[in-house]
Design an enzyme around this catalytic site. Structure first.
Site, PDB file in Angstrom:
ATOM      1  N   LYS A 107      -7.864  27.773 -25.820  1.00 21.06           N
ATOM      2  CA  LYS A 107      -8.744  26.611 -25.962  1.00 21.06           C
ATOM      3  C   LYS A 107     -10.117  26.858 -25.317  1.00 21.06           C
ATOM      4  O   LYS A 107     -11.122  26.312 -25.773  1.00 21.06           O
ATOM      5  CB  LYS A 107      -8.077  25.374 -25.361  1.00 21.06           C
ATOM      6  CG  LYS A 107      -6.918  24.840 -26.205  1.00 21.06           C
ATOM      7  CD  LYS A 107      -7.369  24.413 -27.590  1.00 21.06           C
ATOM      8  CE  LYS A 107      -6.270  23.698 -28.353  1.00 21.06           C
ATOM      9  NZ  LYS A 107      -6.707  23.227 -29.689  1.00 21.06           N
TER      10      LYS A 107
ATOM     11  N   TYR B 217      -2.337  28.571 -23.870  1.00 16.63           N
ATOM     12  CA  TYR B 217      -3.061  27.375 -24.303  1.00 16.63           C
ATOM     13  C   TYR B 217      -4.423  27.304 -23.627  1.00 16.63           C
ATOM     14  O   TYR B 217      -5.443  27.087 -24.282  1.00 16.63           O
ATOM     15  CB  TYR B 217      -2.248  26.125 -23.982  1.00 16.63           C
ATOM     16  CG  TYR B 217      -2.819  24.846 -24.547  1.00 16.63           C
ATOM     17  CD1 TYR B 217      -2.650  24.538 -25.894  1.00 16.63           C
ATOM     18  CD2 TYR B 217      -3.509  23.947 -23.747  1.00 16.63           C
ATOM     19  CE1 TYR B 217      -3.161  23.363 -26.430  1.00 16.63           C
ATOM     20  CE2 TYR B 217      -4.020  22.769 -24.264  1.00 16.63           C
ATOM     21  CZ  TYR B 217      -3.850  22.486 -25.606  1.00 16.63           C
ATOM     22  OH  TYR B 217      -4.366  21.320 -26.136  1.00 16.63           O
TER      23      TYR B 217
ATOM     24  N   ARG C 279       0.290  22.388 -42.182  1.00 12.79           N
ATOM     25  CA  ARG C 279       1.349  23.368 -42.482  1.00 12.79           C
ATOM     26  C   ARG C 279       2.449  22.737 -43.315  1.00 12.79           C
ATOM     27  O   ARG C 279       3.007  23.371 -44.222  1.00 12.79           O
ATOM     28  CB  ARG C 279       1.925  23.904 -41.169  1.00 12.79           C
ATOM     29  CG  ARG C 279       3.030  24.931 -41.338  1.00 12.79           C
ATOM     30  CD  ARG C 279       3.575  25.325 -39.997  1.00 12.79           C
ATOM     31  NE  ARG C 279       4.163  24.172 -39.300  1.00 12.79           N
ATOM     32  CZ  ARG C 279       4.675  24.224 -38.079  1.00 12.79           C
ATOM     33  NH1 ARG C 279       4.650  25.344 -37.389  1.00 12.79           N
ATOM     34  NH2 ARG C 279       5.199  23.140 -37.529  1.00 12.79           N
TER      35      ARG C 279
ATOM     36  N   SER D 113       5.970   7.942 -32.509  1.00 11.82           N
ATOM     37  CA  SER D 113       5.685   6.511 -32.643  1.00 11.82           C
ATOM     38  C   SER D 113       4.201   6.195 -32.536  1.00 11.82           C
ATOM     39  O   SER D 113       3.800   5.040 -32.718  1.00 11.82           O
ATOM     40  CB  SER D 113       6.449   5.731 -31.559  1.00 11.82           C
ATOM     41  OG  SER D 113       6.083   6.177 -30.258  1.00 11.82           O
ATOM     42  N   THR D 114       3.368   7.189 -32.203  1.00 17.56           N
ATOM     43  CA  THR D 114       1.926   6.966 -32.093  1.00 17.56           C
ATOM     44  C   THR D 114       1.199   7.852 -33.093  1.00 17.56           C
ATOM     45  O   THR D 114       1.805   8.701 -33.748  1.00 17.56           O
ATOM     46  CB  THR D 114       1.433   7.261 -30.667  1.00 17.56           C
ATOM     47  OG1 THR D 114       1.790   8.618 -30.329  1.00 17.56           O
ATOM     48  CG2 THR D 114       2.054   6.303 -29.664  1.00 17.56           C
TER      49      THR D 114
ATOM     50  N   GLY E 110      -1.448  10.798 -34.247  1.00 17.12           N
ATOM     51  CA  GLY E 110      -1.997  12.052 -33.753  1.00 17.12           C
ATOM     52  C   GLY E 110      -3.501  12.127 -33.949  1.00 17.12           C
ATOM     53  O   GLY E 110      -4.088  11.367 -34.728  1.00 17.12           O
TER      54      GLY E 110
ATOM     55  N   THR F 194      -0.198  11.088 -27.824  1.00 15.03           N
ATOM     56  CA  THR F 194       0.016  11.504 -29.204  1.00 15.03           C
ATOM     57  C   THR F 194       1.414  12.106 -29.331  1.00 15.03           C
ATOM     58  O   THR F 194       1.997  12.545 -28.334  1.00 15.03           O
ATOM     59  CB  THR F 194      -1.026  12.549 -29.632  1.00 15.03           C
ATOM     60  OG1 THR F 194      -0.884  13.713 -28.784  1.00 15.03           O
ATOM     61  CG2 THR F 194      -2.440  11.997 -29.525  1.00 15.03           C
TER      62      THR F 194
ATOM     63  N   ASN G 170      -8.363  20.899 -36.192  1.00 11.33           N
ATOM     64  CA  ASN G 170      -7.550  20.131 -35.255  1.00 11.33           C
ATOM     65  C   ASN G 170      -6.189  20.771 -34.987  1.00 11.33           C
ATOM     66  O   ASN G 170      -5.252  20.093 -34.622  1.00 11.33           O
ATOM     67  CB  ASN G 170      -7.348  18.704 -35.806  1.00 11.33           C
ATOM     68  CG  ASN G 170      -6.592  17.820 -34.842  1.00 11.33           C
ATOM     69  OD1 ASN G 170      -7.089  17.466 -33.791  1.00 11.33           O
ATOM     70  ND2 ASN G 170      -5.354  17.466 -35.199  1.00 11.33           N
TER      71      ASN G 170
END
Length: 268
Positions: A168, A164, A45, A21-22, A24, A199, A97
């Site tokens: 990162k 992760y 992708r 609903s938001t 990214g 997001t 991103n």
């Protein structure tokens, strides 16, 4: 104030998004780049997700094209870069991103398996290295350019999931490597480190874990943000990317910019 990216040719990798609903980070950045005068190739992708971002840009009068790309496959990356170059005539800004954590099966170090660790690292870090490998020669030929990569505040603070966090952290090291080596060629490279963001990727993958509702997930994440007690949005990341891509940041390179509402100050 004029459009800050007027005439710039930009490639946004990961410009579609997880349904939700938001907005990214990637979609917001692609849309904002176009609003500021850039041409945008949106890679994802899922071609349909990239095309949805392109449709939004075109509906506002911007110029954009969609391309499918599997960032775990170098031949697909090479095709994506070649498409962007041939379509726009060059690449002035690369915005990386892509990223995955929980959805990729990430876990704490005691529970991680090597296949999962390799998969997350291949998406989050290796893909960015390979994309830069193919884009940097184009920027060299042009006499300059901007490389942006979305890392994560997780690389700086206590974050439980090992693949992760380490991948990162590698994104920041990659950016520093590119920044110092390509500075004489007029190429700038910077990283953006989002904190807690509302997001789809961040929220949807956590709803249902341990029985938590969406409202509970949002409230728990909001509670860790000093600035107004509210998570950021994809637009916050997009505005940071716009500044770093623009001439306003023309003397800025090798930076890892937290966009976190002050979270690092209390979580570090």
């Amino acid at each position: 104030m004029g459009k800050r990216l007027e005439g710039r040719r930009t490639l946004v990798v990961g410009g579609g998004q997880t349904p939700g609903s938001t907005v990214g980070n990637g979609r917001a950045t692609a849309v904002l780049f176009a609003r500021e005068g850039a041409e945008v190739v949106v890679a994802d992708r899922e071609l349909e997700r990239a095309a949805a971002t392109v449709d939004e840009i075109v509906a506002e009068g911007g110029k954009a094209w969609a391309v499918a790309a599997d960032v775990t496959d170098e031949s697909s990356i090479a095709h994506m870069v070649a498409f962007a170059r041939s379509t726009m005539g060059g690449i002035d800004v690369l915005h990386n991103n892509v990223g995955v954590s929980l959805a990729g099966g990430d876990a704490v170090i005691g529970d991680i398996d090597m296949e999962t660790f390799d998969r997350v690292t291949r998406i989050n870090l290796t893909s960015m290295v390979v994309t830069c490998k193919h884009v940097l020669p184009i920027m060299e030929e042009q006499g300059g350019g901007v490389v942006l990569a979305v890392g994560s505040l997780a690389s700086l603070i206590d974050y439980p999931y090992i693949a992760y966090k380490t991948s990162k952290a590698g994104v920041v090291a990659m950016i520093e490597n590119i920044a110092v080596r390509y500075a004489p060629r007029g190429i700038r490279a910077n990283a953006i480190l989002p904190g807690l963001m509302e997001t789809p990727m961040a929220i949807e993958n956590r709803v249902g874990l341990d029985g938590r509702t969406r409202e509970q997930v949002i409230a728990e994440r909001d509670s860790h943000v000093p600035l107004r007690g509210k998570m950021g949005t994809g637009w916050d990341v997009a505005h940071a990317a716009l500044w770093l891509a623009s001439d306003d940041a023309g003397f800025v390179t090798g930076v890892a910019l937290p966009v976190d509402g002050g979270q690092a100050l209390v979580a570090g």
